[in-house]
Scaffold this motif. Structure first.
Motif, PDB file in Angstrom:
ATOM      1  N   THR A  56      35.577  54.551  54.880  1.00  0.00           N
ATOM      2  CA  THR A  56      35.459  55.166  53.561  1.00  0.00           C
ATOM      3  C   THR A  56      34.223  56.056  53.530  1.00  0.00           C
ATOM      4  O   THR A  56      33.166  55.683  54.051  1.00  0.00           O
ATOM      5  CB  THR A  56      35.352  54.059  52.494  1.00  0.00           C
ATOM      6  OG1 THR A  56      36.638  53.435  52.395  1.00  0.00           O
ATOM      7  CG2 THR A  56      34.947  54.599  51.135  1.00  0.00           C
TER       8      THR A  56
ATOM      9  N   CYS B 219      37.429  58.272  49.316  1.00  0.00           N
ATOM     10  CA  CYS B 219      37.021  56.983  48.752  1.00  0.00           C
ATOM     11  C   CYS B 219      37.978  56.608  47.619  1.00  0.00           C
ATOM     12  O   CYS B 219      38.210  57.410  46.712  1.00  0.00           O
ATOM     13  CB  CYS B 219      35.590  57.081  48.225  1.00  0.00           C
ATOM     14  SG  CYS B 219      35.028  55.557  47.419  1.00  0.00           S
TER      15      CYS B 219
ATOM     16  N   SER C 163      41.669  51.444  53.606  1.00  0.00           N
ATOM     17  CA  SER C 163      40.812  50.921  52.533  1.00  0.00           C
ATOM     18  C   SER C 163      41.410  49.659  51.924  1.00  0.00           C
ATOM     19  O   SER C 163      42.626  49.494  51.886  1.00  0.00           O
ATOM     20  CB  SER C 163      40.662  51.977  51.431  1.00  0.00           C
ATOM     21  OG  SER C 163      40.030  53.129  51.929  1.00  0.00           O
TER      22      SER C 163
END
Lengths: 248, 248
Positions: free
Chosen positions: A11, A129, B36
């Protein structure tokens, strides 16, 4: 291996000032559209935020994480049945999509589309992100982005050219997340073994100390993802899903 | 471009008889784990089905789509708070994850992990097919795979070496799915323009005729994704989410 880059990914929360050209961003989104979608209905939309003022308006919904205002582009991915329902309405077709299963189907479409966008962006040298705050503060996001009935934001991604290469964070051993043929539930010994490395990492030990906790798990339950917050945001999210037209 | 392969991708439903070596499958899953995940909690599990009998047991839950029994590997991706809650319980941490927001967070984790697995598998030369039936018949899948409390299947993927290269299916123009700064709702003229190519495709015109319908939208509302089915499966899915421990 072709996927070596995906093995090395991490990330990225900090970006250079460089903008993402519209042509490139469009190409990335168009490529991501090739991901699977339920019945080829494409039950998603993405709202592109580049405007400084709009980022500032979105920021509080994301608890003012600095990545929102510092990224060149913020993308809000929405489960969207509005477009499809309008199409049905104007084609003499009686829609039956104002329910929970349809909302969830659209959420699946939007999420796998979002993830494919992330991968495509990363292969093009960008960093991303995810903002998990999206489902907490969906009502504010809906208001700011003027999302109509049948549209719910399910995740947000900030995108930009990386100005940092942080360490890769740890993951549980593969054994922790796979099950052969049937789910084999975890014994206390399994949990001890599978979480041992994670619990002994210097960064995580520091985390416990900084938060004055006895265990890493307590940092999650007492500080990061608290019962009262989860319960409050459950109510908020359920209420807005219904208000946006998905009845249950 | 690095992502040219992702631009050319398509769903693969038919596979050669070739098996996927365990070592390769594990490497693909491990690579996908780099995607993620909320607070690095990894709120997912994947159940690997290779056994013929187990595939036959799963098949009815997927309305006997032939890809289930003919694929060398079937993967059921689950939103999993069980492992994390057990960890909390055994670390003197008071969990607050038996609610809707937590279920949805785990579903997000599981879905983006599933999609990353698909991309990694495709880059390794495999083909995949998503089964949207997973959330319809979650109760049967839970029973077959013996999923405990706090574990809900959210999607299923069949994987194998492609024995076909079908045509790429159409997508809406990019304009249909992106919005700049704010959601710009669709006028009737927008919908007409954005769906025109799709509606005029030979394959879709044939589809309308075969189903004795007047419009393509009616094929969706009256045949493929019907109101009564959506409403029935909404009830079923909501009920099982609660029964698995997520209260709301």
């Amino acid at each position: 291996m072709l996927f070596e880059e995906l093995k090395q990914r991490r990330t990225i929360r900090k970006y250079t000032g460089e903008d993402i050209p519209e042509k490139l961003l469009n190409e990335l989104i168009e490529t991501a559209c090739r991901v699977s979608t339920t019945g080829n209905m494409q039950l998603y939309s993405v709202i592109i935020t580049r405007d400084k003022e709009m980022k500032e308006k979105l920021a509080p919904a994301h608890f003012n994480q600095p990545t929102v205002t510092s990224a060149p582009v913020v993308l809000t991915f929405c489960a969207d049945f509005n477009r499809f329902i309008k199409w049905c309405d104007w084609r003499d077709a009686q829609q039956g999509y104002d329910n929970f299963q349809s909302f969830f189907t659209a959420a699946i479409d939007a999420l796998i589309f979002a993830q494919q966008f992330c991968t495509v962006a990363e292969l093009a040298g960008l960093g991303i992100c995810y903002l998990g705050t999206t489902t907490y503060n969906a009502p504010q996001i809906i208001e700011t982005l003027q999302l109509p009935k049948y549209v719910i934001p399910v995740t947000t991604i900030t995108v930009g050219y990386p100005s940092e290469i942080p360490e890769q964070v740890e993951r549980l051993p593969l054994e922790a997340i796979i099950h052969q043929e049937k789910y084999k539930d975890y014994t206390r010994e399994d949990i001890d073994r599978l979480y041992r490395d994670k619990e002994n990492l210097a960064a995580n030990l520091k985390f416990i100390k900084e938060n004055n906790k006895k265990t890493l798990a307590q940092v999650f339950t007492d500080v990061r993802y608290k019962k009262e917050d989860n319960e409050y945001f459950s109510e908020v999210f359920l209420k807005i899903i219904k208000e946006q037209g998905f009845r249950f």
